[in-house]
Design a protein around this motif. Structure first.
Motif, PDB file in Angstrom:
ATOM      1  N   ALA A 107      -5.349   7.640   1.364  1.00 55.17           N
ATOM      2  CA  ALA A 107      -4.524   7.242   0.215  1.00 55.17           C
ATOM      3  C   ALA A 107      -3.760   8.449  -0.331  1.00 55.17           C
ATOM      4  CB  ALA A 107      -5.390   6.615  -0.877  1.00 55.17           C
ATOM      5  N   ASN A 108      -4.446   9.586  -0.457  1.00 53.58           N
ATOM      6  CA  ASN A 108      -3.803  10.802  -0.959  1.00 53.58           C
ATOM      7  C   ASN A 108      -2.739  11.296   0.012  1.00 53.58           C
ATOM      8  OD1 ASN A 108      -3.435  13.004  -2.785  1.00 53.58           O
ATOM      9  ND2 ASN A 108      -4.555  14.286  -1.331  1.00 53.58           N
ATOM     10  N   GLN A 109      -3.021  11.245   1.304  1.00 50.97           N
ATOM     11  CA  GLN A 109      -2.051  11.698   2.304  1.00 50.97           C
ATOM     12  C   GLN A 109      -0.806  10.799   2.323  1.00 50.97           C
ATOM     13  OE1 GLN A 109      -4.635  11.739   5.706  1.00 50.97           O
ATOM     14  NE2 GLN A 109      -5.212  13.893   5.388  1.00 50.97           N
ATOM     15  N   VAL A 110      -1.008   9.493   2.222  1.00 56.21           N
ATOM     16  CA  VAL A 110       0.121   8.563   2.171  1.00 56.21           C
ATOM     17  C   VAL A 110       0.951   8.830   0.914  1.00 56.21           C
ATOM     18  CG1 VAL A 110       0.759   6.128   1.856  1.00 56.21           C
ATOM     19  CG2 VAL A 110      -0.917   6.770   3.613  1.00 56.21           C
ATOM     20  N   TYR A 111       0.267   9.064  -0.202  1.00 57.46           N
ATOM     21  CA  TYR A 111       0.974   9.380  -1.451  1.00 57.46           C
ATOM     22  C   TYR A 111       1.825  10.640  -1.281  1.00 57.46           C
ATOM     23  CZ  TYR A 111       1.832  10.965  -6.192  1.00 57.46           C
ATOM     24  OH  TYR A 111       2.448  11.417  -7.347  1.00 57.46           O
ATOM     25  N   GLN A 112       1.244  11.690  -0.687  1.00 60.44           N
ATOM     26  CA  GLN A 112       1.973  12.940  -0.472  1.00 60.44           C
ATOM     27  C   GLN A 112       3.183  12.727   0.440  1.00 60.44           C
ATOM     28  OE1 GLN A 112       1.590  15.868  -1.976  1.00 60.44           O
ATOM     29  NE2 GLN A 112      -0.034  14.950  -3.202  1.00 60.44           N
TER      30      GLN A 112
ATOM     31  N   MET B 297       0.818  -1.220   0.000  1.00 61.44           N
ATOM     32  CA  MET B 297       0.000   0.000   0.000  1.00 61.44           C
ATOM     33  C   MET B 297       0.846   1.262   0.000  1.00 61.44           C
ATOM     34  SD  MET B 297      -3.175  -0.947   2.478  1.00 61.44           S
ATOM     35  CE  MET B 297      -4.536  -1.935   1.882  1.00 61.44           C
ATOM     36  N   LEU B 298       2.017   1.215   0.635  1.00 60.07           N
ATOM     37  CA  LEU B 298       2.905   2.382   0.602  1.00 60.07           C
ATOM     38  C   LEU B 298       3.459   2.591  -0.806  1.00 60.07           C
ATOM     39  CD1 LEU B 298       4.832   1.945   3.970  1.00 60.07           C
ATOM     40  CD2 LEU B 298       3.227   3.785   3.389  1.00 60.07           C
TER      41      LEU B 298
ATOM     42  N   GLY C  97      12.074   8.441  -0.137  1.00 67.14           N
ATOM     43  CA  GLY C  97      11.050   8.525  -1.171  1.00 67.14           C
ATOM     44  C   GLY C  97      11.566   8.143  -2.546  1.00 67.14           C
ATOM     45  N   PRO C  98      10.662   8.053  -3.518  1.00 69.74           N
ATOM     46  CA  PRO C  98      11.042   7.635  -4.865  1.00 69.74           C
ATOM     47  C   PRO C  98      12.021   8.590  -5.558  1.00 69.74           C
ATOM     48  CG  PRO C  98       8.713   8.253  -4.769  1.00 69.74           C
ATOM     49  CD  PRO C  98       9.232   8.264  -3.380  1.00 69.74           C
TER      50      PRO C  98
END
Length: 163
Positions: free
Chosen positions: A39-44, A26-27, A53-54
């Motif tokens: 989901a949006n907050q985890v993405y941010q 999920m991360l 991070g990526p």
């Protein structure tokens, strides 16, 4: 922080402790998170993570590749395959575009270096951004640490010419 919040969210939703595999999945892909806001907050959080991070992964990968190319060019320029450094024969070189701290070095020893040593014999690890000197303790067993490409190398061609 995102991991902890996601774990708690899933724990409350499922009434069970979620697996690390599910959390990691999920991360990596927040669209799997059933709550759109979360989901949006985890993405941010993931995108803006300045350590893991990526974007940071891409930068680390690019720097690592750059140093491998640099090392390859140095070896080709000198037409080297096997060398001796400080009296030690070297059959392989591992390029690490990072600082050699105790925890990462121990992981590399276990995951990479000893297996290289078993397959190819003695080798050299170059930590381009330095390392803790006490980690260079396996020289007699065949793993040397340096922070740059050695300048004091001896080649077979070199030693034959001296005779």
């Amino acid at each position: 922080m995102a991991r902890i919040v996601l774990e708690r969210f899933l724990q409350e939703k499922e009434q069970a402790i979620p697996s690390k595999t599910l959390i990691n999945s999920m991360l990596r892909d927040p669209s799997q998170i059933p709550d759109g806001v979360l989901a949006n907050q985890v993405y941010q959080c993931t995108v803006n993570d300045c350590c893991y991070g990526p974007l940071v992964d891409c930068i680390k990968h690019a720097i690592g590749h750059e140093h491998e190319v640099l090392l390859r060019e140095m070896l080709l320029e000198k037409n080297l395959s096997f060398i001796a450094v400080e009296g030690h024969i070297i059959h392989w070189i591992e390029s690490k575009a990072s600082f050699g701290d105790e925890s990462s070095h121990q992981a590399y020893l276990q995951d990479q270096f000893w297996s290289y040593w078993n397959r190819f014999g003695p080798g050299l690890v170059i930590y381009w951004y330095g390392f803790i000197e006490e980690l260079d303790c396996h020289r007699e067993r065949g793993i040397l640490l340096k922070d740059c490409f050695p300048t004091d190398i001896v080649t077979l061609r070199h030693s034959m010419a001296q005779r």
